[in-house]
Design an enzyme around this catalytic site. Structure first.
Site, PDB file in Angstrom:
ATOM      1  N   ARG A 320      38.727  44.090  44.388  1.00 13.71           N
ATOM      2  CA  ARG A 320      39.669  43.197  43.711  1.00 13.71           C
ATOM      3  C   ARG A 320      40.050  42.025  44.607  1.00 13.71           C
ATOM      4  O   ARG A 320      40.241  40.904  44.131  1.00 13.71           O
ATOM      5  CB  ARG A 320      40.918  43.959  43.247  1.00 13.71           C
ATOM      6  CG  ARG A 320      41.906  43.100  42.481  1.00 13.71           C
ATOM      7  CD  ARG A 320      42.929  43.932  41.708  1.00 13.71           C
ATOM      8  NE  ARG A 320      42.391  44.434  40.449  1.00 13.71           N
ATOM      9  CZ  ARG A 320      42.458  43.778  39.280  1.00 13.71           C
ATOM     10  NH1 ARG A 320      43.048  42.602  39.205  1.00 13.71           N
ATOM     11  NH2 ARG A 320      41.935  44.294  38.190  1.00 13.71           N
ATOM     12  N   GLU A 723      51.507  43.344  37.704  1.00  8.83           N
ATOM     13  CA  GLU A 723      51.129  42.841  39.021  1.00  8.83           C
ATOM     14  C   GLU A 723      51.150  41.321  39.185  1.00  8.83           C
ATOM     15  O   GLU A 723      51.536  40.826  40.243  1.00  8.83           O
ATOM     16  CB  GLU A 723      49.717  43.346  39.370  1.00  8.83           C
ATOM     17  CG  GLU A 723      49.629  44.837  39.531  1.00  8.83           C
ATOM     18  CD  GLU A 723      48.187  45.326  39.485  1.00  8.83           C
ATOM     19  OE1 GLU A 723      47.538  45.180  38.435  1.00  8.83           O
ATOM     20  OE2 GLU A 723      47.706  45.831  40.510  1.00  8.83           O
TER      21      GLU A 723
END
Lengths: 775, 468
Positions: A320, A723
């Site tokens: 990520r 997030e």
């Protein structure tokens, strides 16, 4: 048939419904695991952990501990009936150390006693015979030794080397961003209750009930159907109760198996911080080629994370990070490599953003480096490099940025934050202020939503309607404060057009919804909301069919509205319809399932379309720094966050504000510090400082982007929120760098790693003064 | 002093008795009473999840104070009323206005810190102090939230408009007086003579005042205190007396009680003290206790050193005064003899023309242990410095005056040249270390720069807003 008057429904989708437990939180009536009365005969466990960072385990002497009154048993690796491994991704993480200890805090044994205090004291009395080995404690040391927990990853596009070599301008640099302790207020805790046939029931504070089930099964050598996990709520998770909670639950289950009694394991704060993993700190080294305006031609960047002693989630975190090394910027030719460095420290793990913040922070530092090198405004260089049209819309991993909101959020943010006027005012302030300097920072945001690994993008739900019309909702997501249960209940209420309080929210359990994914990657409402939507609609279709037949109406003449159902000319309460349907033997229970469509990922080539959509945002932060001490303060922050069509603006606002402040802590005051022996010395709130109320910007303008439905058919066209806003806090780091840069007339690159503690800011100021004087 | 007197107190209005003096209040509430609204977040008095309100009677008036239940020992609540988050509920378990307001403001997410915030907000509302942003932050500095980002909690506090004092929890002490607690392991003498007698008889006993440091033993380390002498019930140790030249503060006076006096007498000291611990800590902790633990980073030592404070020690042999500079004899060592008790701290007042400033630098502004703390005092006559005191915490094994640097300032005007000379002398005076809070190099740089700030800002409040 009654004809009750219509009243507006409470709790509609897109309304600001309060968190379902809010009043229970404030009255103290919300029950957390440690608040539950334990089952009869319950014992307590405590951990024996390694006092050294690296060594050979030669022996365990528990004689003194076992002789203490009330001590029931000690469990070591030799007692594990199944496979001694709690690794979520690799196969490298024994639950209890066997022949070696690999970090200071490594669990070696479990002591079980009648009381928690007795267990703690007995654990302290266990003597470990360890032959010490030299530890590897830092990313730099691990890189030098090529010590990694996973093969090096490489994401490539185009001929980066030629692009850099041929660029009019080139720079090399390095930047570090720190790790972060989750500091969930409720520490790690699990209760294991043995049942008949060797079954095990776990009540745990976990974001991933299914993984707890799998890990306990693996440790005990049981099929999955012999293990059940249940969780009503967590006192905070933030990624720290994904794999780490599985370890704690697994250890409790081992103790329960050995003693044949219910066993509770609750880690005290210092043990929790010494044993469990945190956000990865990252080191980035880069070479970038660009034109004279600052447009990037080629980037070669190395990301190195401190994985700790085992892989845990380090590989997907690195994936990520690499997928966010572009953030808002088009990188025409790129090589990005990822090293998950093996160190003798806690095994770092998931933490809100999951590598995304670290990747984005790195490219923001690169862009600012370019800007200051050229003496240009970092904002202008940012905008110059934004994703755009004309082929500038494909990420380094090959996904097209199809839903680009960057120009819009930037424009709105610059206007609402009064950027231009404040930029001038700050420059004027700095010209007349010798000691205190102000800085203005900008952060654009593009965050990919979906688990990188397509398999994980599935959700399940189970909806029952009882014969009185009350509804019971269960789904695979966990409630850790983010309001997921409220949002999913809003979805179900909307399907049946009933009041929200008709829906009973229940504990998440693997017994009701199996094979779930972690509540993580911001996907909780995307996956579980859709699954619940499907379940509710299955029942609704049955009800429509039944009502149409029963009342002799066409299917499209059966309408749910305001707690009532109209079938042709008949109007009845929802409860009356439920009762009637039960009486006529209509099934009122259904499962729902959802898998995110149209996503793909090839981990070998590191290409694909891993994200169903992107979330966008922008932030402006203004800071003041004291150049005598490095102390600083955020004076104002303006945030604009894309939520799609928000399911619940009040809850989303809370997520945005909370994530930003948590991110602020990550880039400013939260510092993890290990001594030369590898002991984490910031192991409690007295030494590890998360933001307090005064640290929140006194001017804090937070807005949800309006009129921005998700172009993808997500649940009610909403977007994930957990997030992305954490990354907006990078604006604070940017503002601090701007304030430091003012000491060099904004023409000298700033060297300021995160967390930007007063110490780092002071030394960055002194470094800036020296380098500016040399020019 | 021989008959056993158990601890008697009120819990949510109901009478309770116990002999378990060194059990923590949090364990008593959660384990013994099974009132689980109050949470353990850290067990070291830093996160505030265990905050409860303790009511005591001072001069006939009930005083409600937020404290951390985790590091409060049962012996300390004798004669007091404890209110937990459950105790705020009205008839039919109706939510209290603070509870309702915090929920309605979306001030909760995971909810685990929430009961602690509720109790701090309740104590704040009952204090009757002005509802200002500054006061709200001060009232909430001892409570950590990891979810909300605090904005809605601060809004809730700001919405507690005006003094909303109520009687329901403020006057439930009826008939309850603090007893002469005497149970195994805990003695709470009521007279100075008894205290000195006990001290002499029990040299191994620990003296307990606020227990904000000692409480970590029973709480975090699960190690009970075997033998404690509670000094807080001795009247002489609770006095604050002021003369024309000095203020004398009893060793058991809490920071909270001393604060308004010190704030009035010494510029910047109020601001500095409001950063020491949190309200919960200052409601329990005492200057005497801070001296007794002799921490090199104790925040009270620098200002006491800069003021040439005197400490009165007493034993059965009599009392004597020790200059603060002679009190700290080594790392966590003091001039206290085994049978000594700290009774009073005497702080001389400033005279006209004195320059005085307290400052500290830490990673977080509120409730953080200092990287460096400094207090500076200059006496200036005819434009020349005649006396200089530069006292630091966090810069050596003990809190310490930088005497060589002081000498650089004496004799001339207080100007940039003199400060440069003093800064240059600091490395000879001080020997900081690297640790988790900061490096020695940073500490030394800041120690010097705080002197520069003193020159620039004079006795202005600490903080970036006040700086030029």
């Amino acid at each position: 048939m009654s004809a009750a008057t219509l009243s507006p429904r409470h709790g509609a989708v897109s309304s600001s419904v309060r968190h379902d437990s809010a009043l229970k939180h404030t009255t103290g009536e919300a029950i957390y695991l440690d608040d539950q009365a334990g089952p009869p005969g319950m014992l307590h466990a405590a951990l024996v952990t390694s006092p050294v960072a690296h060594g050979r385990l030669k022996g365990i002497d528990a004689a003194a501990a076992l002789a203490m009154p009330g001590v029931v048993a000690m469990i070591t690796a030799a007692d594990i009936p199944g496979v001694n491994d709690v690794a979520p991704v690799g196969k490298d993480e024994p639950a209890l150390a066997t022949d070696k200890v690999e970090y200071l805090g490594h669990p070696v044994a479990i002591v079980v006693a009648a009381t928690r205090d007795r267990a703690v004291h007995a654990a302290e009395a266990v003597r470990l015979n360890i032959e010490e080995l030299p530890p590897v404690l830092t990313i730099e040391a691990a890189l030098a030794n090529e010590s990694v927990v996973w093969p090096v990853m490489e994401m490539k596009r185009g001929d980066w080397a030629a692009a850099i070599a041929g660029a009019p301008q080139r720079l090399t640099g390095q930047v570090k961003v720190g790790g972060q302790e989750h500091f969930y207020l409720e520490g790690q805790i699990a209760l294991a209750i043995p049942g008949e046939d060797g079954d095990m029931r776990l009540v745990a504070s976990t974001q991933h009930p299914t993984e707890v089930q799998h890990i306990v099964s693996r440790l005990l050598g049981l099929p999955y159907n012999a293990v059940t996990t249940e969780v009503r709520r967590l006192g905070g998770g933030f990624g720290g109760k994904e794999s780490q909670a599985s370890l704690v639950a697994g250890l409790a289950a081992l103790a329960a198996r050995k003693t044949a009694k219910p066993v509770k394991l609750r880690l005290d704060r210092a043990t929790d911080m010494r044993v469990t993993g945190k956000r990865h700190d990252f080191l980035a080294r880069y070479e970038v080629g660009f034109d004279d305006e600052g447009r990037i031609r080629g980037l070669d960047i190395l990301l190195a994370s401190r994985a700790g002693w085992s892989a845990d989630h380090s590989p997907p975190v690195m994936t990520r990070a690499l997928c966010h090394i572009d953030n808002a910027y088009y990188l025409p030719a790129t090589r990005a490599r990822g090293f998950c460095c093996k160190t003798n420290t806690q095994s770092n793990t998931a933490f809100r953003g999951f590598g995304g913040p670290q990747g984005a922070a790195a490219i923001e530092a690169v862009v600012e480096h370019i800007a200051r090198h050229l003496g240009r405004d970092p904002l202008a260089v940012r905008q110059l490099n934004y994703y755009g049209d004309g082929g500038r819309d494909v990420t380094p991993y090959g996904q097209r940025v199809f839903d680009n909101l960057l120009p819009r959020v930037t424009q709105e943010m610059l206007a609402s934050s009064d950027w231009t006027a404040r930029r001038a005012a700050i420059d004027a302030f700095n010209a007349s202020s010798p000691v205190v300097k102000r800085g203005l920072g900008f952060m654009p945001l593009k965050f990919g939503v979906s688990f990188n690994l397509p398999t994980l993008n599935q959700g399940g739900a189970l909806v029952h309607i009882y014969a009185d019309g009350s509804i019971r909702l269960n789904h695979g997501g966990t409630e850790m404060g983010q309001g997921l249960h409220t949002k999913v209940a809003q979805v179900v209420a909307d399907v049946f057009k009933v009041d929200l309080d008709r829906i009973k929210i229940t504990a998440t359990t693997t017994a009701e919804v199996p094979n779930t994914s972690a509540t993580a990657a911001s996907t909780g409402s995307d996956l579980n909301g859709m699954a619940a939507f499907a379940a509710a609609n299955t029942i609704k279709e049955r009800l429509i069919g039944f009502a149409a037949a029963h009342f002799g109406a066409a299917l499209d003449q059966v309408v749910f509205q305001d707690n009532q159902v109209r079938a042709g000319n008949h109007v009845l309460d929802f409860g009356e319809l439920a009762h009637l349907a039960w009486f006529h033997r209509i099934s009122l229970s259904a499962t729902g399932f959802y898998r995110t469509p149209d996503i793909s990922w090839d981990p070998q080539s590191m290409t694909g379309e891993p994200f169903y959509y992107f979330s966008y945002g922008a932030a402006v932060a203004e800071v003041a720094i004291d150049t005598l001490t490095g102390e600083h303060k955020v004076l104002r922050a303006d945030l604009l966050q894309d939520c799609g069509r928000s399911l619940n603006p009040a809850i989303d606002l809370g997520q945005i504000e909370g994530a930003f402040v948590q991110g602020m802590g990550w880039v400013t005051c939260e510092e993890l510090w290990w001594d030369a022996q590898g002991r984490l010395r910031t192991d409690g709130p007295s030494t590890y400082k998360i933001p307090g109320s005064r640290d929140v910007p006194p001017i804090f303008n937070v807005r949800i982007l309006e009129n921005s439905p998700n172009p993808r058919p997500t649940i009610y066209r909403s977007k994930a929120i957990g997030e992305p806003p954490l990354l907006l806090a990078i604006a604070v780091w940017s503002a601090l760098r701007d304030a430091v840069a003012s000491l060099g007339d904004h023409r000298v690159p700033v060297s300021l790693d995160a967390p930007a503690t007063p110490e780092r800011v002071l030394f960055a100021c002194e470094d800036m003064k020296r380098r500016a004087a040399l020019r | 002093m021989t008959a056993e007197h158990r601890i008697r107190f009120l819990l949510n209005g109901q009478s309770r008795e116990t002999a378990a003096a060194s059990t923590t209040l949090l364990d008593f509430i959660r384990e013994t009473e099974r009132l689980t609204g109050t949470k353990e977040g850290c067990a070291e008095g830093d996160c505030g999840a265990c905050t409860v309100v303790v009511t005591r009677v001072v001069n006939g008036e009930p005083v409600l104070e937020a404290v951390n239940a985790c590091i409060t020992l049962m012996g300390q609540v004798d004669g007091r009323a404890v209110t937990t988050v459950e105790g705020l509920l009205g008839p039919g378990r109706a939510a209290h206005p603070v509870q309702r307001l915090l929920a309605e403001t979306d001030g909760t997410q995971c909810g685990f810190c929430t009961p602690g915030f509720v109790m701090s907000l309740h104590a704040f509302a009952q204090s009757g102090e002005a509802v200002t942003v500054e006061n709200v932050h001060e009232a909430l500095a001892g409570n950590l939230c990891r979810c909300t980002g605090y904005r809605p909690i601060v809004d809730t506090a700001l919405g507690l408009a005006g003094p909303a004092r109520e009687d329901a929890t403020a006057s439930p002490l009826g008939g309850l007086a603090d007893s002469d607690v005497n149970v195994p392991g805990w003695h709470a003498p009521r007279t100075l003579a008894d205290l000195l007698q006990l001290r002499a008889e029990r040299p191994a006993a620990v003296l307990v005042a606020g227990a904000t440091d000692l409480g970590l033993g029973p709480s975090r380390d699960r190690a009970p205190i075997v033998d404690a002498i509670d000094v807080t019930r001795v009247p002489e140790l609770n006095d604050i007396t002021e003369t024309s030249t000095a203020i004398e503060i009893g060793a058991a006076v809490t920071y909270a009680r001393a604060l308004p006096h010190l704030d009035r007498l010494y510029p910047t000291l109020g601001t500095y003290l409001r950063r020491l611990g949190s309200r919960q800590i200052r409601n329990s902790g005492t200057i005497g206790g801070n001296l007794g633990t002799a921490s090199p980073i104790g925040d009270s030592a620098p200002f006491l050193l800069a003021l040439d404070a005197e400490i009165e020690l007493a034993s059965r042999a009599g009392s004597r005064h020790v200059a603060i500079a002679d009190f700290f004899t080594g790392y966590r060592k003091t001039a206290l003899k085994p049978d000594d008790v700290i009774t009073t701290i005497r702080l001389p007042k400033l005279v006209d023309g004195d320059l005085f400033r307290c400052d500290k630098v830490s990673k977080r502004y509120d409730q953080d242990i200092s990287n460096v703390a400094g207090t500076f005092r200059l006496r200036i006559e005819d434009g020349r410095v005649v006396e200089a005191r530069l006292a630091y915490g966090g810069m050596a094994a003990t809190p310490k005056r930088a005497m060589a640097a002081e000498a650089c300032l004496v004799g001339g005007p207080f100007d940039a040249a003199a400060v440069d000379a003093a800064v240059a002398a600091l490395p000879g005076d001080l020997a900081p270390i690297d640790d988790m809070r900061s490096t020695a190099a940073y500490r030394m740089a800041v120690a010097g720069n705080l002197l520069r700030r003193f020159l620039i800002a004079g006795p202005a409040p600490a903080g970036l807003e006040a700086m030029p």
